[in-house]
Motif scaffolding. Structure first.
Motif, mmCIF file in Angstrom:
data_model
loop_
_atom_site.group_PDB
_atom_site.id
_atom_site.type_symbol
_atom_site.label_atom_id
_atom_site.label_comp_id
_atom_site.label_asym_id
_atom_site.label_seq_id
_atom_site.Cartn_x
_atom_site.Cartn_y
_atom_site.Cartn_z
ATOM 1 N N ILE A 277 11.002 -5.701 -15.237
ATOM 2 C CA ILE A 277 11.983 -5.827 -14.458
ATOM 3 C C ILE A 277 11.818 -5.274 -13.030
ATOM 4 O O ILE A 277 12.718 -6.000 -12.003
ATOM 5 C CB ILE A 277 13.061 -4.597 -15.165
ATOM 6 C CG1 ILE A 277 13.541 -4.704 -16.709
ATOM 7 C CG2 ILE A 277 14.226 -4.288 -14.489
ATOM 8 C CD1 ILE A 277 14.166 -3.993 -17.495
ATOM 9 N N GLY B 76 9.850 -3.014 -20.410
ATOM 10 C CA GLY B 76 10.611 -3.582 -19.177
ATOM 11 C C GLY B 76 9.968 -2.845 -17.867
ATOM 12 O O GLY B 76 10.540 -3.202 -16.883
ATOM 13 N N PRO C 243 24.008 -9.738 -18.205
ATOM 14 C CA PRO C 243 22.593 -9.266 -18.775
ATOM 15 C C PRO C 243 21.799 -8.680 -17.553
ATOM 16 O O PRO C 243 21.000 -7.741 -17.777
ATOM 17 C CB PRO C 243 22.351 -10.570 -19.246
ATOM 18 C CG PRO C 243 23.315 -11.480 -19.914
ATOM 19 C CD PRO C 243 24.425 -11.116 -18.584
ATOM 20 N N ARG C 244 22.038 -9.212 -16.515
ATOM 21 C CA ARG C 244 21.320 -8.588 -15.415
ATOM 22 C C ARG C 244 21.765 -7.425 -14.665
ATOM 23 O O ARG C 244 21.288 -6.976 -14.024
ATOM 24 C CB ARG C 244 21.212 -9.720 -14.160
ATOM 25 C CG ARG C 244 22.211 -10.061 -13.513
ATOM 26 C CD ARG C 244 22.196 -10.707 -12.403
ATOM 27 N NE ARG C 244 23.121 -11.400 -12.000
ATOM 28 C CZ ARG C 244 23.208 -12.234 -10.505
ATOM 29 N NH1 ARG C 244 21.919 -12.184 -10.009
ATOM 30 N NH2 ARG C 244 24.263 -12.644 -9.989
ATOM 31 N N ASP D 196 14.466 -9.614 -25.998
ATOM 32 C CA ASP D 196 14.257 -8.133 -26.269
ATOM 33 C C ASP D 196 13.517 -7.985 -27.489
ATOM 34 O O ASP D 196 14.236 -8.283 -28.400
ATOM 35 C CB ASP D 196 15.604 -7.579 -25.911
ATOM 36 C CG ASP D 196 15.492 -5.939 -25.832
ATOM 37 O OD1 ASP D 196 14.211 -5.430 -25.922
ATOM 38 O OD2 ASP D 196 16.246 -5.347 -25.400
ATOM 39 N N PHE E 162 18.482 -2.665 -18.243
ATOM 40 C CA PHE E 162 19.628 -3.347 -18.265
ATOM 41 C C PHE E 162 20.543 -2.767 -19.202
ATOM 42 O O PHE E 162 20.335 -2.103 -20.243
ATOM 43 C CB PHE E 162 19.345 -4.747 -18.902
ATOM 44 C CG PHE E 162 18.567 -5.537 -18.020
ATOM 45 C CD1 PHE E 162 18.724 -5.887 -16.701
ATOM 46 C CD2 PHE E 162 16.985 -6.098 -18.390
ATOM 47 C CE1 PHE E 162 17.887 -6.787 -15.598
ATOM 48 C CE2 PHE E 162 16.194 -6.767 -17.531
ATOM 49 C CZ PHE E 162 16.648 -6.913 -16.230
ATOM 50 N N ALA F 289 20.002 -14.215 -12.510
ATOM 51 C CA ALA F 289 20.763 -14.082 -13.772
ATOM 52 C C ALA F 289 19.886 -14.728 -14.875
ATOM 53 O O ALA F 289 18.840 -15.744 -14.761
ATOM 54 C CB ALA F 289 21.968 -15.200 -13.543
ATOM 55 N N PHE F 290 20.018 -14.077 -16.177
ATOM 56 C CA PHE F 290 19.264 -14.661 -17.341
ATOM 57 C C PHE F 290 20.205 -14.499 -18.613
ATOM 58 O O PHE F 290 21.264 -13.738 -18.474
ATOM 59 C CB PHE F 290 17.939 -13.933 -17.549
ATOM 60 C CG PHE F 290 18.170 -12.445 -17.649
ATOM 61 C CD1 PHE F 290 18.523 -12.068 -19.070
ATOM 62 C CD2 PHE F 290 18.346 -11.670 -16.701
ATOM 63 C CE1 PHE F 290 18.632 -10.692 -19.163
ATOM 64 C CE2 PHE F 290 18.420 -10.142 -16.801
ATOM 65 C CZ PHE F 290 18.578 -9.692 -17.938
ATOM 66 N N GLU F 291 19.914 -15.318 -19.581
ATOM 67 C CA GLU F 291 20.451 -14.761 -20.742
ATOM 68 C C GLU F 291 19.810 -13.904 -21.605
ATOM 69 O O GLU F 291 18.648 -13.986 -21.821
ATOM 70 C CB GLU F 291 20.534 -16.360 -21.694
ATOM 71 C CG GLU F 291 21.869 -16.940 -21.349
ATOM 72 C CD GLU F 291 22.072 -18.094 -22.071
ATOM 73 O OE1 GLU F 291 22.145 -17.888 -23.389
ATOM 74 O OE2 GLU F 291 22.213 -19.406 -21.498
ATOM 75 N N TYR F 292 20.370 -12.968 -22.309
ATOM 76 C CA TYR F 292 19.610 -12.072 -23.054
ATOM 77 C C TYR F 292 19.841 -12.335 -24.812
ATOM 78 O O TYR F 292 20.729 -12.502 -25.285
ATOM 79 C CB TYR F 292 20.297 -10.674 -22.799
ATOM 80 C CG TYR F 292 19.998 -9.300 -23.600
ATOM 81 C CD1 TYR F 292 18.728 -8.710 -23.346
ATOM 82 C CD2 TYR F 292 20.697 -8.870 -24.545
ATOM 83 C CE1 TYR F 292 18.429 -7.666 -23.873
ATOM 84 C CE2 TYR F 292 20.421 -7.613 -25.233
ATOM 85 C CZ TYR F 292 19.210 -7.130 -24.952
ATOM 86 O OH TYR F 292 18.728 -5.974 -25.388
ATOM 87 N N LEU G 191 10.564 -8.998 -23.479
ATOM 88 C CA LEU G 191 10.734 -8.080 -22.913
ATOM 89 C C LEU G 191 10.452 -6.877 -23.711
ATOM 90 O O LEU G 191 11.033 -6.797 -24.930
ATOM 91 C CB LEU G 191 12.314 -7.896 -22.684
ATOM 92 C CG LEU G 191 12.683 -6.529 -21.826
ATOM 93 C CD1 LEU G 191 12.105 -6.444 -20.460
ATOM 94 C CD2 LEU G 191 14.326 -6.603 -21.880
ATOM 95 N N ALA G 192 9.716 -6.009 -23.242
ATOM 96 C CA ALA G 192 9.233 -4.897 -24.220
ATOM 97 C C ALA G 192 9.836 -3.713 -23.651
ATOM 98 O O ALA G 192 11.077 -3.638 -23.325
ATOM 99 C CB ALA G 192 7.870 -4.708 -24.311
ATOM 100 N N ARG H 105 18.375 -10.636 -28.501
ATOM 101 C CA ARG H 105 17.895 -9.447 -29.226
ATOM 102 C C ARG H 105 17.503 -9.896 -30.669
ATOM 103 O O ARG H 105 18.347 -9.440 -31.665
ATOM 104 C CB ARG H 105 18.592 -8.331 -28.953
ATOM 105 C CG ARG H 105 17.922 -7.022 -29.507
ATOM 106 C CD ARG H 105 19.293 -5.886 -29.177
ATOM 107 N NE ARG H 105 18.569 -4.672 -29.799
ATOM 108 C CZ ARG H 105 18.425 -3.633 -28.743
ATOM 109 N NH1 ARG H 105 18.671 -3.693 -27.616
ATOM 110 N NH2 ARG H 105 17.958 -2.494 -29.509
ATOM 111 N N LEU I 97 15.701 -13.742 -21.508
ATOM 112 C CA LEU I 97 14.869 -12.531 -21.931
ATOM 113 C C LEU I 97 15.112 -12.280 -23.423
ATOM 114 O O LEU I 97 16.120 -12.307 -23.898
ATOM 115 C CB LEU I 97 15.248 -11.208 -21.251
ATOM 116 C CG LEU I 97 14.790 -11.275 -19.758
ATOM 117 C CD1 LEU I 97 15.081 -9.780 -19.223
ATOM 118 C CD2 LEU I 97 13.278 -11.471 -19.560
ATOM 119 N N MET J 222 26.598 -16.429 -15.167
ATOM 120 C CA MET J 222 26.205 -16.146 -16.492
ATOM 121 C C MET J 222 27.377 -15.093 -17.104
ATOM 122 O O MET J 222 27.972 -14.405 -16.827
ATOM 123 C CB MET J 222 25.020 -15.177 -16.301
ATOM 124 C CG MET J 222 24.057 -15.117 -17.562
ATOM 125 S SD MET J 222 23.358 -16.962 -18.320
ATOM 126 C CE MET J 222 22.369 -17.394 -16.631
#
Lengths: 286, 166
Positions: free
Chosen positions: A38, A34, B21-22, A53, B65, A5-8, A31-32, A10, A51, B1
């Motif tokens: 990934i 990916g 997100p994942r 983005d 994603f 799990a991660f927080e996204y 994150l480019a 942008r 991440l 999350m």
């Protein structure tokens, strides 16, 4: 194959991205495209908590010519690079290398910045950038700096990029009259190189005037074979001189043993790729 | 999350759903949107079974994603046939030219070929082989897949493809 799990995030601007990376600390990764990160995250070899983005930052996708250099934004995809008339004319070596990266779907998303910044010894662009004497622009909390590709790679996945820095652009010097070639041996389309060699040279009166050599995936880092290239300057690329230079290039390799073959084989293949690349680059030099 | 609301246009229709997100885009397409025509093969971006069309390019939806696709325009195999249910020429050509055996790779093959023919309406055999080099098939040996795409290209150009399936 589910990543951790991660927080996204942008961000819309580079300043926001750099600020975010600095404030979120070491567990944050940009994150480019990916296509390196990934797969690593799916195998849990990488498990960033955040991440960032970079896809929302438009000015990282430009390709331009400035002060005698090609300036490539970090988020330029291999596909966009291949479609660029400017790159085709000014740096055909990049086109030749990009054509040999992965497959159409991966080239559609995989970026130049990700390819060079990740530090994966299997990636093709790092040795090409070292060969071309490219430099990378890094933006961090303390501002911007340029890092030469030749000084960038310290070990597998270990680069000169400091914590909190984002690679934003690549500067490739444009030199007229160069002959260039990238020779890559791979088991199948989409695979990393068993060994690959990039050559940039200029000729004058039938002799090599300048020469630069890069080698892919035959050591924990991409290699710039400085001594081997220097041995060729002033020669006509006669068989004896090429043989000596190839031996010098093979001597600095330290290939891993994996499904692509044992070290001795890969070292020899690096030599074969170099021999072919030298001949082809010479045939293309003005 | 915490889950994030993701909105995208899929096969011409705006859809949205919640995704961690994942969550990989292929899982979102299959499990949230219930469009199970997009297949999961290797999950390592090698096989191409999960190929979809995303904002005008072919991509492998296992290596993206769902949250990255916010605002994107996507086409999946469910959006290839005509509105009245008749098959798209590529589907028809795969059928006629025996371009599939088990069929697992077919949605990815067709999505990739669909984009390829828009980029290059008259591809050579070599261009087709390079064009589908990111899609693996373990049954056919590719011969009839290549012929299916040649057949479809000819038909879409109002020409006939003389060779027979092998």
């Amino acid at each position: 194959m589910i990543p951790g799990a991660f927080e996204y995030h942008r961000p819309k601007t580079l300043v926001d991205a750099v600020t975010m990376l600095a404030s979120l600390g070491e567990d944050a990764r940009p994150l480019a495209g990916g296509h390196s990160l990934i797969p690593l995250m799916k195998q849990r070899l990488s498990a960033p908590s955040h991440l960032i983005d970079l896809a929302g930052i438009g000015d990282l996708r430009t390709i331009s010519e400035e002060n005698g250099a090609l300036v490539l934004g970090a988020m330029v995809t291999q596909r966009a690079l291949l479609a660029s008339a400017l790159v085709q004319v000014k740096a055909p070596l990049l086109i030749e290398a990009a054509q040999q990266i992965a497959d159409p779907q991966i080239r559609a998303l995989g970026t130049l910045g990700g390819n060079v910044a990740n530090g994966d010894p299997g990636n093709d662009m790092p040795a090409v950038m070292m060969c071309l004497d490219a430099s990378y622009v890094a933006q961090g909390p303390k501002g911007m700096r340029h890092i030469k590709a030749r000084d960038f790679y310290h070990g597998a996945y270990d680069t000169a990029l400091a914590a909190g820095e984002i690679l934003t652009a690549i500067h490739v010097p444009i030199v007229a009259g160069q002959g260039t070639a990238y020779e890559k041996l791979k088991r199948k389309i989409g695979d990393y190189a068993v060994a690959a060699a990039a050559v940039v040279l200029t000729m004058a009166n039938g002799k090599v005037a300048t020469c630069s050599i890069g080698l892919t995936n035959v050591a924990p880092t991409p290699l710039w074979a400085k001594d081997a290239a220097a041995m060729l300057v002033g020669t006509t690329l006669d068989a004896g001189s090429v043989k000596k230079a190839v031996a010098a290039a093979e001597a600095i390799t330290d290939p891993a043993s994996d499904g692509r073959g044992p070290p001795d084989y890969r070292r020899k293949m690096a030599g074969i790729m170099l021999t072919r690349a030298l001949a082809r680059a010479a045939s293309r030099a003005a | 999350m915490a889950k994030i609301n993701v909105t995208m246009t899929v096969n011409g229709e705006e859809v949205s759903g919640l995704a961690e997100p994942r969550t990989l885009l292929v899982h979102f397409i299959r499990e949230t949107l219930n469009l199970t025509g997009t297949h999961i093969g290797c999950e390592t971006s090698h096989c191409g079974a999960c190929t979809i069309d995303l904002d005008g390019v072919s991509v492998k939806s296992c290596t993206r994603f769902a949250v990255q696709a916010e605002g994107s325009h996507i086409r999946t195999i469910e959006g290839i046939a005509h509105a009245d249910g008749t098959l798209h020429q590529l589907q028809e050509s795969f059928r006629q030219m025996h371009g599939l055996q088990c069929g697992y790779c077919t949605p990815g093959m067709i999505l990739r070929a669909w984009r390829l023919l828009q980029e290059n309406p008259r591809p050579s055999e070599d261009e087709i082989r390079h064009g589908i080099s990111g899609n693996l098939c373990r049954c056919t040996g590719y011969q009839n897949i290549v012929k299916s795409i040649q057949h479809a290209a000819a038909a879409l150009n109002g020409e006939t493809f003389a060779e027979a399936a092998q």
